[in-house]
Design a protein around this motif. Structure first.
Motif, PDB file in Angstrom:
ATOM      1  N   GLY A   1      37.082  17.981  56.063  1.00 16.33           N
ATOM      2  CA  GLY A   1      37.502  19.304  55.271  1.00 16.33           C
ATOM      3  C   GLY A   1      38.668  19.495  54.778  1.00 16.33           C
ATOM      4  N   THR A   2      38.586  20.722  53.831  1.00  9.41           N
ATOM      5  CA  THR A   2      40.200  20.848  53.192  1.00  9.41           C
ATOM      6  C   THR A   2      40.640  22.287  53.948  1.00  9.41           C
ATOM      7  OG1 THR A   2      39.081  22.560  51.560  1.00  9.41           O
ATOM      8  CG2 THR A   2      39.299  20.027  50.964  1.00  9.41           C
ATOM      9  N   ASP A   3      41.814  22.637  53.575  1.00  9.46           N
ATOM     10  CA  ASP A   3      42.563  23.638  54.111  1.00  9.46           C
ATOM     11  C   ASP A   3      41.419  24.786  53.802  1.00  9.46           C
ATOM     12  OD1 ASP A   3      44.407  22.117  55.109  1.00  9.46           O
ATOM     13  OD2 ASP A   3      45.872  22.529  53.442  1.00  9.46           O
ATOM     14  N   ARG A   4      40.973  24.893  52.700  1.00 11.84           N
ATOM     15  CA  ARG A   4      40.088  26.227  52.450  1.00 11.84           C
ATOM     16  C   ARG A   4      38.866  26.371  53.072  1.00 11.84           C
ATOM     17  NH1 ARG A   4      41.392  26.307  45.998  1.00 11.84           N
ATOM     18  NH2 ARG A   4      41.192  23.865  46.310  1.00 11.84           N
ATOM     19  N   ASP A   5      38.532  25.333  53.865  1.00 14.09           N
ATOM     20  CA  ASP A   5      37.083  25.386  54.550  1.00 14.09           C
ATOM     21  C   ASP A   5      37.506  25.533  56.158  1.00 14.09           C
ATOM     22  OD1 ASP A   5      35.685  24.836  52.094  1.00 14.09           O
ATOM     23  OD2 ASP A   5      36.005  22.596  52.378  1.00 14.09           O
ATOM     24  N   ARG A   6      36.614  26.050  56.619  1.00 13.57           N
ATOM     25  CA  ARG A   6      36.910  26.426  57.904  1.00 13.57           C
ATOM     26  C   ARG A   6      35.466  25.795  58.661  1.00 13.57           C
ATOM     27  NH1 ARG A   6      37.242  32.162  60.339  1.00 13.57           N
ATOM     28  NH2 ARG A   6      37.280  31.042  62.230  1.00 13.57           N
ATOM     29  N   ILE A   7      35.605  24.506  59.316  1.00 14.64           N
ATOM     30  CA  ILE A   7      34.675  23.788  59.860  1.00 14.64           C
ATOM     31  C   ILE A   7      34.985  23.654  61.357  1.00 14.64           C
ATOM     32  CG2 ILE A   7      33.898  21.538  59.980  1.00 14.64           C
ATOM     33  CD1 ILE A   7      34.604  21.317  56.908  1.00 14.64           C
ATOM     34  N   GLN A   8      33.799  23.557  61.889  1.00 11.52           N
ATOM     35  CA  GLN A   8      33.646  23.617  63.492  1.00 11.52           C
ATOM     36  C   GLN A   8      32.919  22.445  63.679  1.00 11.52           C
ATOM     37  OE1 GLN A   8      31.820  26.673  65.887  1.00 11.52           O
ATOM     38  NE2 GLN A   8      33.588  26.766  67.212  1.00 11.52           N
ATOM     39  N   VAL A   9      33.380  21.665  64.734  1.00 15.16           N
ATOM     40  CA  VAL A   9      32.743  20.126  65.355  1.00 15.16           C
ATOM     41  C   VAL A   9      32.676  20.499  66.547  1.00 15.16           C
ATOM     42  CG1 VAL A   9      32.900  17.968  65.457  1.00 15.16           C
ATOM     43  CG2 VAL A   9      33.621  18.947  63.495  1.00 15.16           C
ATOM     44  N   THR A  10      31.627  20.469  67.399  1.00 12.06           N
ATOM     45  CA  THR A  10      31.134  20.710  68.467  1.00 12.06           C
ATOM     46  C   THR A  10      30.471  19.580  69.078  1.00 12.06           C
ATOM     47  OG1 THR A  10      29.133  22.106  68.112  1.00 12.06           O
ATOM     48  CG2 THR A  10      31.403  23.093  68.475  1.00 12.06           C
ATOM     49  N   VAL A  11      30.403  19.390  70.441  1.00 15.49           N
ATOM     50  CA  VAL A  11      29.773  18.213  71.138  1.00 15.49           C
ATOM     51  C   VAL A  11      29.387  18.821  72.479  1.00 15.49           C
ATOM     52  CG1 VAL A  11      29.986  15.892  72.372  1.00 15.49           C
ATOM     53  CG2 VAL A  11      31.295  16.290  70.246  1.00 15.49           C
ATOM     54  N   LYS A  12      28.155  18.635  72.618  1.00 14.99           N
ATOM     55  CA  LYS A  12      27.273  19.309  73.625  1.00 14.99           C
ATOM     56  C   LYS A  12      27.620  18.590  74.920  1.00 14.99           C
ATOM     57  CE  LYS A  12      22.999  20.956  71.394  1.00 14.99           C
ATOM     58  NZ  LYS A  12      21.596  21.023  71.315  1.00 14.99           N
ATOM     59  N   ASP A  13      27.947  19.322  76.127  1.00 13.12           N
ATOM     60  CA  ASP A  13      27.995  18.682  77.458  1.00 13.12           C
ATOM     61  C   ASP A  13      26.668  18.529  77.827  1.00 13.12           C
ATOM     62  OD1 ASP A  13      28.698  17.952  79.821  1.00 13.12           O
ATOM     63  OD2 ASP A  13      30.003  19.663  80.391  1.00 13.12           O
ATOM     64  N   PRO A  14      26.527  17.119  78.239  1.00 17.11           N
ATOM     65  CA  PRO A  14      25.092  16.718  78.592  1.00 17.11           C
ATOM     66  C   PRO A  14      24.942  17.277  80.139  1.00 17.11           C
ATOM     67  CG  PRO A  14      26.321  14.800  78.632  1.00 17.11           C
ATOM     68  CD  PRO A  14      27.210  15.872  77.794  1.00 17.11           C
ATOM     69  N   PHE A  15      25.980  17.631  80.904  1.00 19.75           N
ATOM     70  CA  PHE A  15      25.795  18.220  82.139  1.00 19.75           C
ATOM     71  C   PHE A  15      25.310  19.425  82.309  1.00 19.75           C
ATOM     72  CE2 PHE A  15      28.826  14.374  82.905  1.00 19.75           C
ATOM     73  CZ  PHE A  15      28.159  13.964  83.739  1.00 19.75           C
ATOM     74  N   ASN A  16      25.522  20.350  81.097  1.00 20.10           N
ATOM     75  CA  ASN A  16      25.002  21.662  81.315  1.00 20.10           C
ATOM     76  C   ASN A  16      23.178  21.722  81.295  1.00 20.10           C
ATOM     77  OD1 ASN A  16      27.415  22.698  80.731  1.00 20.10           O
ATOM     78  ND2 ASN A  16      27.164  22.922  78.359  1.00 20.10           N
ATOM     79  N   ALA A  17      22.790  20.488  80.519  1.00 17.78           N
ATOM     80  CA  ALA A  17      21.089  20.206  80.666  1.00 17.78           C
ATOM     81  C   ALA A  17      20.965  19.942  81.848  1.00 17.78           C
ATOM     82  CB  ALA A  17      20.583  19.316  79.443  1.00 17.78           C
ATOM     83  N   ILE A  18      21.656  19.010  82.490  1.00 24.44           N
ATOM     84  CA  ILE A  18      21.427  18.451  84.006  1.00 24.44           C
ATOM     85  C   ILE A  18      21.483  19.642  84.833  1.00 24.44           C
ATOM     86  CG2 ILE A  18      22.351  16.900  85.889  1.00 24.44           C
ATOM     87  CD1 ILE A  18      23.412  14.809  83.491  1.00 24.44           C
TER      88      ILE A  18
END
Length: 799
Positions: A544-561
């Motif tokens: 992304g560029t400075d003018r875009d606000r982007i969020q990358v997230t990764v799920k914690d598999p232990f939450n489902a466990i």
């Protein structure tokens, strides 16, 4: 019966999920040929069970640890076996094993890791911090295809004990089945008619089981009364279980009284059917099972079917024409070891009787552990030869785990082995008591005792029973995946911004390993085993560029466990020991060998507080960010007067950039009683130039750095650590540094050669005591071949 013919046909049945198995149709017929209609009926009986197995987990996990008791500050070594739940062979389906160490008293997770599974095997370690509170713990393991079904029981864990220090061996323990029982007057007594029910006028076997108020086995002696007159006496023969024969009469009353402190308690024997069918196991020779099927004389002659299935796979279906009674023989040659469910169906294919029986008990791994000596000197080299064969003495290629440790670290309460886990604990619902007894060759009555166990468990406790499988429902939204899920989302997006189609993942400590991961239409992506194995700490970068606000997230598999764990309860076999003789940490004094070492007083070190990035890559990014801020800063220092942002000498060749941590002065003048900064005074003025605090560029937190460089971090697989194995020469054996290793050897990846053999060498430590060795494993290509072996030796101090 003399006019009966025996015919056999063999066919192969394949189903949509690529499971195929051998269906052996043993047909007991009067003088008529096998009809296609019979084959269709038998195929239907097999397929309707197989379709229900989709609700069961495809895999099953077993954990082997280097010992049972650990001290804080030690490494906990473990091996995971990920086997096909039906065939008990190593499986390559799941690539990731999720592991948690949790307290037993409050279920608090103190550590969790992801590990890479290779062709059904994985090994790892956990460092037990000194700060970890002593107590009982569980080491639990989960994988995608072993933890997602609707089963309420969870077996994939190992109980451990963690202490601060250990010295004396726990007192000897006594199993209740071997002569000593817990005293309790209250008894719960249950009877189990073979096949499921009693039928008037037909001889039946009745199993019984007695437990005390705590649910622990209780040996009993009792009398069966018929119309209030004593008919027969009986007594338990193993762990509160036993059996007797009875030809019941529906017109008579039956009750049981137990001899003991509460003789007034009466157990009514009811539910006798006036007519019906009875299934009775006559004997269990090595070559075949022999069943007698009987029915009331008032019932018409009809065809019946006997289905034999093991872990959801149908191996045999027999057909017979039943008048009053008939004998059905089931060959065992093509059946694997394990619990077989034998179900009798009537002509309408309705189940009318069922029985659990253990088959091919001897079909296992036979492991020999041969030491070159029975006693060693401290730091002396030991040579161990392992030989693995099948029941016929033929060599087997096996995957083994081996641990050699000081006997003091053995947990007397833990009776779990790889055999009892896969063949019993995971196959039967409820708590089992000392299941290792049924696999220990020292117990001559183990096969008879196991037959009693299955007679008194009842077929409804078999997890692969058709009705049990129907009752299980797969979890809808809560499930554990073999990969880790991630997502890229736009918090703010410009109109003409091109939608991103991928992200890149890399380990900054390894050059040239950047890997692009595609995004789906919703911005989702998956971190597979190939990504997770790149390193312990990984970085994901978007574009992304400075003018875009982007969020990358990764799920914690232990939450489902953790969410799924709330729907299950932990099931673990019990080694019934007398309470007063169980291991008690409060009885343990400081280990004697510690006195030979030096204990340092606690030293507290204080220093100046400083921002430190533990991650080398973040430190590098921080340096780059500081360099960039240095180049872009609007602050300057006057070279003439050392003023910061001097109003007289604006940024020019006579100014310089401020230096991190340096002290500068500030120009101030007095106007109308107020000190003014940043402007040039007009006219006469009074001024001062006080020193400023040390100069610092703007502080960037870890989150600031990650945002600045379009990054987010995630954890890959846990790093492997090599078990320490010293090698001593003659000088080091007598004059070297002290060696207080209590675990001499941990080798989780032994693979025997084509002769079924492997040779291992290791060195003893300076601990002079009795050591024990535990070998467990599975055949790599032989279905259901499991085995365990223990051995022991002594280490004496050098003179």
């Amino acid at each position: 019966m003399g006019s009966q013919k025996f015919e056999r046909s063999i066919c192969k049945v394949c189903f949509s999920d690529c499971y195929s198995f051998l269906l052996v149709l043993n047909l007991l017929l009067y003088s008529f040929p096998v009809l296609s209609q019979d084959k269709n009926i038998m195929d239907n009986l097999a397929e309707r069970l197989h379709l229900q197995t989709t609700n069961k987990p495809k895999l099953s996990v077993y954990l082997q640890t280097s010992k049972g008791i650990y001290e804080t500050g030690e490494d906990l070594w473990f091996k995971g076996y990920v086997l096909d739940a039906q065939r008990l062979l190593p499986s390559a389906l799941d690539k990731t094993l999720y592991v948690q160490l949790e307290r037993e008293d409050n279920n608090q997770v103190v550590l969790q890791e992801k590990l890479q599974v290779g062709n059904g095997f994985v090994d790892g370690h956990i460092h037990i911090q000194d700060s970890l509170r002593a107590g009982n713990y569980r080491l639990s393991a989960y994988s995608s295809r072993s933890f997602n079904a609707g089963s309420k029981e969870f077996h994939g864990f190992r109980k451990l004990k963690i202490v601060e220090r250990i010295s004396t061996q726990p007192k000897d323990t006594t199993f209740l089945g071997q002569g000593r029982a817990i005293k309790n007057d209250s008894i719960h007594f249950s009877v189990f008619p073979e096949g499921g029910h009693l039928v008037s006028g037909i001889l039946s076997t009745i199993g019984f089981k007695a437990v005390d108020a705590k649910g622990l086995p209780k040996d009993v002696l009792g009398t069966l009364y018929e119309n209030d007159k004593p008919l027969l006496t009986f007594k338990s023969t193993h762990a509160g279980m036993g059996r007797f024969l009875l030809t019941p009469n529906s017109n008579k009353r039956y009750h049981i009284k137990l001899k003991g402190p509460s003789p007034q308690q009466v157990y009514i024997l009811s539910g006798i059917k006036t007519q019906g069918k009875v299934l009775q196991l006559l004997n269990t020779p090595k070559e075949e099972l022999v069943f007698k099927v009987s029915q009331s004389s008032s019932l018409k002659k009809e065809s019946v079917y006997l289905r034999v299935q093991i872990r959801g796979l149908v191996y045999t279906i027999a057909k017979a024409l039943l008048d009053k009674e008939t004998i059905i023989k089931i060959p065992l040659k093509d059946l694997p070891q394990g619990i077989a469910e034998v179900t009798l169906f009537n002509e309408s294919l309705k189940p009318v009787a069922e029985r659990l029986v253990y088959v091919n008990h001897d079909q296992k791994l036979y492991i020999k552990a041969i030491l070159d000596k029975g006693e060693y000197l401290t730091k002396e080299e030991s040579k161990l030869r392992l030989k693995v064969t099948d029941q016929n003495g033929d060599p087997v290629v096996a995957h083994l785990g081996l641990s050699v440790y000081d006997q003091i670290y053995k947990t007397p309460e833990d009776c779990k082995t790889i055999e009892s886990h896969y063949q019993l604990s995971t196959q039967l619902k409820g708590t089992l008591y000392n299941p290792g007894y049924y696999f220990d060759e020292k117990n001559e009555d183990r096969k008879q005792a196991l037959n009693l166990l299955l007679l008194t468990q009842g077929w409804r406790r078999y997890v692969w029973n058709e009705q049990s499988l129907k009752a299980q429902k797969p979890l809808d939204s809560l499930y554990v995946k073999d990969h880790v899920e991630g997502e890229l989302a736009y918090i703010k997006k410009r109109k003409n911004t091109t939608k991103q189609s991928m992200v890149v993942i890399y380990n900054p400590l390894e050059e040239g390993n950047e890997t692009f991961i595609p995004l789906d239409s919703l911005g989702r992506f998956a971190l597979t085993a190939d990504h997770l194995k790149m390193g312990r700490k990984l970085y994901i970068k978007h574009f992304g560029t400075d003018r875009d606000r982007i969020q990358v997230t990764v799920k914690d598999p232990f939450n489902a466990i953790n969410k799924i764990k709330e729907t299950k309860y932990n099931s673990y076999p019990l080694a019934i020991i007398a309470e007063k003789e169980a291991y008690n940490e409060s009885d343990v004094k400081a280990w004697a060998s510690i006195q030979e070492g030096v204990t340092l007083d606690e030293v507290e070190i204080k220093g100046k507080k400083k921002r430190i990035y533990r991650d080398k890559y973040l430190s590098k990014l921080d340096s780059l960010a500081n360099l960039e801020m240095t180049e872009r800063t609007s602050d300057y220092v006057c070279k003439l007067d050392n003023f910061l942002n001097c109003p007289f000498h604006r940024r020019s060749s006579e100014s310089k950039k401020p230096v991190e941590g340096e002290v500068y002065k500030e120009f101030m003048f007095l106007k109308n009683g107020v000190w003014i900064t940043g402007v040039v005074p007009i006219g006469d003025y009074v001024f001062k130039n006080p020193p400023l605090p040390p100069y610092h560029y703007p502080h960037l937190s870890e989150a600031d750095l990650m945002s600045k460089y379009n990054l987010m971090s995630t954890e890959g697989y846990s790093l492997k650590k090599v078990f320490y194995e010293p090698v001593y020469d003659e000088i080091e054996q007598t004059n070297g540094f002290p060696d207080y290793r209590n675990t001499l050897l941990w080798k989780p990846d032994i693979i025997t050669d084509e002769k079924g053999e492997a040779t291992i060498r290791f060195y003893c430590s300076d601990i002079n005591t009795k050591f024990i060795g535990i070998v467990e494993g599975v055949g790599i290509s032989d279905e259901g071949f499991l085995g365990t072996k223990s051995f022991e030796f002594f280490v004496r101090k050098r003179k």
